[in-house]
Write a protein that holds these residues in place. Structure first.
Motif, PDB file in Angstrom:
ATOM      1  N   ALA A  22      32.482 -25.238 -46.473  1.00  0.00           N
ATOM      2  CA  ALA A  22      31.142 -25.430 -45.933  1.00  0.00           C
ATOM      3  C   ALA A  22      30.827 -24.390 -44.860  1.00  0.00           C
ATOM      4  N   ARG A  23      31.832 -23.996 -44.107  1.00  0.00           N
ATOM      5  CA  ARG A  23      31.611 -22.966 -43.085  1.00  0.00           C
ATOM      6  C   ARG A  23      31.195 -21.640 -43.718  1.00  0.00           C
ATOM      7  N   VAL A  24      31.771 -21.331 -44.867  1.00  0.00           N
ATOM      8  CA  VAL A  24      31.380 -20.097 -45.570  1.00  0.00           C
ATOM      9  C   VAL A  24      29.943 -20.210 -46.061  1.00  0.00           C
ATOM     10  N   VAL A  25      29.603 -21.339 -46.683  1.00  0.00           N
ATOM     11  CA  VAL A  25      28.243 -21.561 -47.169  1.00  0.00           C
ATOM     12  C   VAL A  25      27.253 -21.508 -46.009  1.00  0.00           C
ATOM     13  N   ALA A  26      27.597 -22.163 -44.896  1.00  0.00           N
ATOM     14  CA  ALA A  26      26.712 -22.177 -43.732  1.00  0.00           C
ATOM     15  C   ALA A  26      26.558 -20.779 -43.133  1.00  0.00           C
ATOM     16  N   THR A  27      27.641 -20.030 -43.082  1.00  0.00           N
ATOM     17  CA  THR A  27      27.569 -18.661 -42.571  1.00  0.00           C
ATOM     18  C   THR A  27      26.634 -17.827 -43.422  1.00  0.00           C
ATOM     19  N   ASP A  28      26.767 -17.946 -44.732  1.00  0.00           N
ATOM     20  CA  ASP A  28      25.875 -17.196 -45.631  1.00  0.00           C
ATOM     21  C   ASP A  28      24.423 -17.604 -45.424  1.00  0.00           C
ATOM     22  N   MET A  29      24.164 -18.900 -45.270  1.00  0.00           N
ATOM     23  CA  MET A  29      22.792 -19.359 -45.045  1.00  0.00           C
ATOM     24  C   MET A  29      22.245 -18.845 -43.715  1.00  0.00           C
ATOM     25  N   ALA A  30      23.081 -18.862 -42.670  1.00  0.00           N
ATOM     26  CA  ALA A  30      22.646 -18.352 -41.368  1.00  0.00           C
ATOM     27  C   ALA A  30      22.301 -16.871 -41.459  1.00  0.00           C
ATOM     28  N   MET A  31      23.076 -16.124 -42.245  1.00  0.00           N
ATOM     29  CA  MET A  31      22.794 -14.697 -42.417  1.00  0.00           C
ATOM     30  C   MET A  31      21.469 -14.478 -43.139  1.00  0.00           C
ATOM     31  N   GLN A  32      21.059 -15.470 -43.936  1.00  0.00           N
ATOM     32  CA  GLN A  32      19.779 -15.378 -44.640  1.00  0.00           C
ATOM     33  C   GLN A  32      18.617 -15.879 -43.788  1.00  0.00           C
ATOM     34  N   GLY A  33      18.904 -16.295 -42.559  1.00  0.00           N
ATOM     35  CA  GLY A  33      17.844 -16.728 -41.652  1.00  0.00           C
ATOM     36  C   GLY A  33      17.604 -18.221 -41.610  1.00  0.00           C
ATOM     37  N   CYS A  34      18.463 -19.026 -42.258  1.00  0.00           N
ATOM     38  CA  CYS A  34      18.296 -20.483 -42.236  1.00  0.00           C
ATOM     39  C   CYS A  34      18.714 -21.045 -40.878  1.00  0.00           C
ATOM     40  N   GLY A  35      18.088 -22.157 -40.496  1.00  0.00           N
ATOM     41  CA  GLY A  35      18.425 -22.811 -39.246  1.00  0.00           C
ATOM     42  C   GLY A  35      19.303 -24.028 -39.455  1.00  0.00           C
ATOM     43  N   VAL A  36      19.625 -24.712 -38.363  1.00  0.00           N
ATOM     44  CA  VAL A  36      20.491 -25.884 -38.430  1.00  0.00           C
ATOM     45  C   VAL A  36      19.930 -26.962 -39.359  1.00  0.00           C
ATOM     46  N   PRO A  37      18.625 -27.308 -39.289  1.00  0.00           N
ATOM     47  CA  PRO A  37      18.125 -28.367 -40.178  1.00  0.00           C
ATOM     48  C   PRO A  37      18.327 -28.055 -41.659  1.00  0.00           C
ATOM     49  N   GLU A  38      18.086 -26.824 -42.082  1.00  0.00           N
ATOM     50  CA  GLU A  38      18.260 -26.469 -43.495  1.00  0.00           C
ATOM     51  C   GLU A  38      19.728 -26.534 -43.909  1.00  0.00           C
ATOM     52  N   ILE A  39      20.612 -26.009 -43.063  1.00  0.00           N
ATOM     53  CA  ILE A  39      22.043 -26.017 -43.385  1.00  0.00           C
ATOM     54  C   ILE A  39      22.553 -27.455 -43.415  1.00  0.00           C
ATOM     55  N   PHE A  40      22.151 -28.238 -42.416  1.00  0.00           N
ATOM     56  CA  PHE A  40      22.560 -29.648 -42.354  1.00  0.00           C
ATOM     57  C   PHE A  40      22.105 -30.385 -43.606  1.00  0.00           C
TER      58      PHE A  40
END
Length: 397
Positions: free
Chosen positions: A267-285
């Motif tokens: 999940a940390r890898v998926v979240a890191t990739d999403m953060a790099m795409q500009g996603c915030g905490v609500p979207e990742i959560f």
């Protein structure tokens, strides 16, 4: 990495001076603490009260280090005068990494932080992202265990572990700090073991986590302190992936790496990739909790970690480091040699050269779990196991 047990040879004078200066400056820039959010309970309460839709701004400790002064001193180091081309290259790699760490802390919460993080830790390669997605899709949590242990049980285990090492190595030391506002359950930073004073976990997870933190991070720091090259104590450039890979492997070799732990790393890898795409905490959560079924506390913790400072990509190195470590073992690589200090797998040839010059000696101590019954069999199994299969359904007796 054949290591000669002969007495270590001192570094040449210029190299020794630069090495010491870099090690001292490394202790001044605690980027991990600088990027760890504070007021975590209030942050979670605000997020939950909003229906998991609005995230308050992350807060951090005040910075006391004069970053401009550190950068000036880094630039002034006489790297070009280092006598050995090998040492010159290793020390310059470290100087440049520390310069990037200073820049990362300077950009905390500002535009450019994400790019600085990628420059320091790298991003998420396609193969690692696919591996993470496979784990999230196919790996199920292990058998449910009651969270029947708290801070007292953890501290008792940590002190017993430190005592075990001190019996054979009187100089073995780690300061232990209990913090009720820690952004992680536990971590080691610059040789200090930080643990969340409010932690609750199953008894079966205590020893695996102790072996991750003490048996990996503190042991390699101790062995590195015995080396002529100080950087092996504080860490050669890019040492994090191997350190975290060894830490997670220690959990497996100790006998309990549950599926949910592997899912958190994925999940940390998926979240890191999403953060790099500009996603915030609500979207990742939302993705982690509602799509992948992660508990709310884990999903929130992973999402916040990915957004630390403005998008910290370090969390991808846990699964990436484990993947690369398993490939190293599958190729016949030795595990014992990886505890001589803190370095990257890419440094193994350089360590061979250091050993030839007498600038590298065997580790003084190996992790305690090396002496556990069944260790050799579990290690051999790791040499032919894929990352996605490296987990336990129940604790190994």
């Amino acid at each position: 990495m054949p290591l000669n047990p002969r007495p270590p040879q001192p570094l040449p004078p210029f190299a020794a001076g630069v090495d010491r200066a870099l090690a001292e400056m490394d202790g001044e820039v605690d980027w991990l603490l600088a990027l760890s959010p504070i007021d975590n309970e209030a942050m979670w309460n605000a997020f939950a009260d909003s229906g998991y839709r609005e995230m308050p701004e992350l807060k951090y400790i005040d910075l006391e280090t004069d970053l401009d002064d550190v950068r000036r001193r880094l630039d002034a180091l006489p790297i070009g005068s280092v006598e050995s081309p090998l040492l010159r290259r290793l020390l310059d790699e470290k100087r440049r990494e520390m310069d990037r760490q200073v820049e990362l802390v300077r950009l905390r919460g500002r535009e450019g932080f994400r790019d600085a993080s990628v420059a320091l830790f790298g991003g998420v390669d396609a193969g690692l992202l696919e591996c993470a997605r496979e784990i999230m899709r196919d790996v199920r949590p292990g058998a449910p265990l009651k969270a029947d242990a708290g801070i007292d049980e953890m501290l008792e285990a940590v002190e017993a572990e430190l005592d075990w090492y001190r019996e054979s190595c009187p100089g073995f030391h780690a300061e232990v700090v209990v913090d009720t506002d820690l952004n992680s359950m536990m971590m080691v930073s610059h040789g200090t073991f930080y643990v969340d004073g409010d932690l609750r976990l199953p008894h079966a997870r205590i020893q695996p986590l102790v072996q991750h933190e003490i048996g990996t991070h503190v042991v390699t720091r101790h062995n590195g302190s015995r080396q002529p090259l100080c950087q092996l104590q504080v860490g050669l450039a890019d040492y994090d992936p191997l350190q975290e890979g060894l830490g997670v492997l220690a959990e497996y070799l100790t006998g309990y790496l549950p599926g949910e732990r592997l899912r958190v790393l994925a999940a940390r890898v998926v979240a890191t990739d999403m953060a790099m795409q500009g996603c915030g905490v609500p979207e990742i959560f939302d993705l982690l909790h509602n799509t992948h079924g992660m508990p709310t506390d884990d999903a929130f913790d992973v999402a916040v970690r990915a957004l630390r400072g403005g998008g910290l990509t370090k969390d991808a190195v846990y699964l990436g480091g484990l993947r690369d470590l398993l490939a190293h073992l599958a190729g016949g690589g030795a595990l014992e040699d990886l505890y001589v200090g803190k370095f990257a797998l890419s440094h193994i040839d350089a360590l061979d050269e250091l050993a030839e010059h007498g600038w590298l000696v065997p580790p003084e101590v190996l992790p305690r779990f090396f002496h556990q019954p069944g260790f050799a069999e579990r290690l051999e199994r790791c040499r032919s196991t894929r990352v996605v299969d490296l987990h336990h359904e129940v604790p190994v007796a």
